[in-house]
Design an enzyme around this catalytic site. Structure first.
Site, mmCIF file in Angstrom:
data_model
loop_
_atom_site.group_PDB
_atom_site.id
_atom_site.type_symbol
_atom_site.label_atom_id
_atom_site.label_comp_id
_atom_site.label_asym_id
_atom_site.label_seq_id
_atom_site.Cartn_x
_atom_site.Cartn_y
_atom_site.Cartn_z
ATOM 1 N N ASP A 1 -1.721 6.368 6.585
ATOM 2 C CA ASP A 1 -2.731 5.425 6.127
ATOM 3 C C ASP A 1 -3.011 4.456 7.275
ATOM 4 O O ASP A 1 -2.202 3.592 7.587
ATOM 5 C CB ASP A 1 -2.199 4.674 4.899
ATOM 6 C CG ASP A 1 -3.185 3.646 4.354
ATOM 7 O OD1 ASP A 1 -4.262 3.463 4.957
ATOM 8 O OD2 ASP A 1 -2.867 3.030 3.311
ATOM 9 N N LYS B 1 -12.125 -2.208 6.779
ATOM 10 C CA LYS B 1 -11.364 -3.114 7.641
ATOM 11 C C LYS B 1 -11.861 -3.018 9.082
ATOM 12 O O LYS B 1 -12.306 -3.989 9.647
ATOM 13 C CB LYS B 1 -9.870 -2.787 7.593
ATOM 14 C CG LYS B 1 -9.116 -3.433 6.441
ATOM 15 C CD LYS B 1 -9.218 -2.671 5.158
ATOM 16 C CE LYS B 1 -8.542 -3.367 4.005
ATOM 17 N NZ LYS B 1 -7.676 -2.490 3.244
ATOM 18 N N TRP C 1 0.830 -1.207 0.000
ATOM 19 C CA TRP C 1 0.000 0.000 0.000
ATOM 20 C C TRP C 1 0.859 1.249 0.000
ATOM 21 O O TRP C 1 0.561 2.229 -0.684
ATOM 22 C CB TRP C 1 -0.973 -0.009 1.174
ATOM 23 C CG TRP C 1 -1.925 -1.159 1.086
ATOM 24 C CD1 TRP C 1 -2.015 -2.220 1.943
ATOM 25 C CD2 TRP C 1 -2.903 -1.403 0.063
ATOM 26 N NE1 TRP C 1 -2.992 -3.091 1.518
ATOM 27 C CE2 TRP C 1 -3.550 -2.624 0.371
ATOM 28 C CE3 TRP C 1 -3.300 -0.719 -1.090
ATOM 29 C CZ2 TRP C 1 -4.563 -3.169 -0.417
ATOM 30 C CZ3 TRP C 1 -4.309 -1.253 -1.876
ATOM 31 C CH2 TRP C 1 -4.927 -2.460 -1.540
#
Ligand SMILES: *Cc1c(COP(=O)(O)O)cnc(C)c1O
Length: 361
Positions: free
Chosen positions: A172, A196, A103
């Site tokens: 993030d 999530k 990511w």
């Protein structure tokens, strides 16, 4: 499948059962409106209460001062990879990025696509992203320093956040937001795709500090600049109503049922410890992340062979343990044990793991 499964999916992921039951109970007639929450106007008082309450709960849970704004966007964490440099990296400046996995690599790429100067100040790519880099020197003149608090695919997590010497941290937190308390003061911007740890896919939570807004260029498209969301309380256009509603219920569960982030962290630690202990005490399972960088949210491990891994995932499923296959880019096994995954689910998993190792080890 009769009844509910133990869900170890990486995202979209498990939701707290009381939240699902609440959604079900009020789905056809939301707060006496005679309509469902996906049918009411986003400009109605009923929906306004939802988004206000969700915002207030984020503020309380993260202990945000007045100088932070809570926003709900669409486009996932992935759109934030682009919006962050677009908004927060003015011409003539550079941003620091720490590359800790898939990511983070994508976040860096989106910066480069816009021909913005990026400096990768640390990376754990040399060892397959199996650890969190230490003793990083951040650039004193960087516009911001970007990190990924939890690396969903590689199973690593920052145990504590780095000292940037006053450069705003941009983070993030898609896969560990609200899993533990932390001090928000050093953060200029925090973002998290909801699917999530917060609720359903479709909404992205952004927490942005007031001073970060001053540097946003005027000439950005309306929907791609943070000030639009600040000015219109995330309702310049239709927000992702259902996702925001479910997030509100998840946050309420966190505050009122779990008892806040301190308690949530204790439970998460207990779950992760149980799982890592099972891995470490066996000769059969091998954790893939370095011990001090291990994630409390995504536990990645290998079995002796690919064939045994396939068999493990299959037999686990037959025991109502679902979602244990590792990310397609890395293989192996992964148990995602986000906030909504109960200690009982982790116990069921570790019982199965011991049994499986006994039979096949
Ligand atoms: C899942 C994930 C993403 C991607 O999120 P989308 O909402 O699908 O764009 C980004 N970063 C991290 C850490 C993730 O876990």
């Amino acid at each position: 499948m009769k009844g509910r499964i133990h869900n170890f999916n990486a995202g979209p992921a498990a939701h707290p059962l009381p939240v699902l039951e609440k959604i079900q109970a009020e789905f056809l007639n939301f707060k006496g409106s005679g309509m469902s929450v996906i049918e009411v106007s986003h400009r109605s008082k009923r929906f306004d209460e939802v988004i206000q309450d969700a915002t207030a709960r984020v503020r309380r849970l993260l202990k945000l001062d007045e100088n932070f704004h809570v926003l709900f966007l669409q486009g996932g964490a992935s759109l934030q990879f682009s919006m962050i440099p677009m908004n927060l990296l003015p011409a003539g400046q550079s941003a620091d990025y720490v590359n800790t996995g898939t990511w983070a690599t994508k976040a860096i790429k989106e910066c480069m696509i816009q021909r913005k100067p990026v400096k990768v100040v640390a990376s754990s790519e040399d060892k397959g992203f199996s650890y969190i880099p230490k003793e990083i020197s951040f650039s004193p003149d960087a516009a911001y320093a970007h990190i990924t608090s939890n690396n969903t695919i590689k199973g690593t997590q920052w145990a504590s956040f780095p000292d940037t010497g006053g450069i705003p941290l941009v983070c993030d937190m898609s896969s560990d937001i609200m899993s533990r308390p932390f001090d928000v003061a050093p953060f200029g911007l925090i973002y998290a795709g909801a699917q999530k740890n917060l609720g359903p896919a479709g909404a992205t939570l952004v927490v942005i500090r007031d001073d970060m807004l001053e540097r946003v260029p005027q000439n950005l498209p309306t929907m791609l600049k943070y000030p639009t969301y600040v000015e219109y309380n995330s309702m310049f256009n239709t927000p992702p109503c259902f996702a925001v509603y479910a997030i509100q219920l998840v946050l309420r569960w966190l505050e009122e049922t779990v008892g806040g982030l301190d308690r949530m962290e204790q439970i998460n630690r207990e779950k992760a410890n149980l799982l890592y202990r099972t891995i470490d005490r066996s000769e059969f399972y091998r954790g893939t992340a370095e011990k001090e960088s291990r994630s409390m949210m995504n536990v990645t491990f290998r079995l002796p062979t690919d064939e045994l891994e396939r068999q493990f995932v299959q037999e686990a499923f037959e025991h109502s343990l679902s979602g244990l296959k590792g990310h397609r880019s890395v293989g192996g096994c992964r148990a995602s044990i986000y906030n909504a995954t109960s200690l009982e689910a982790v116990q069921a998993l570790t019982d199965f793991m011991k049994e499986f190792a006994g039979k096949n080890g």
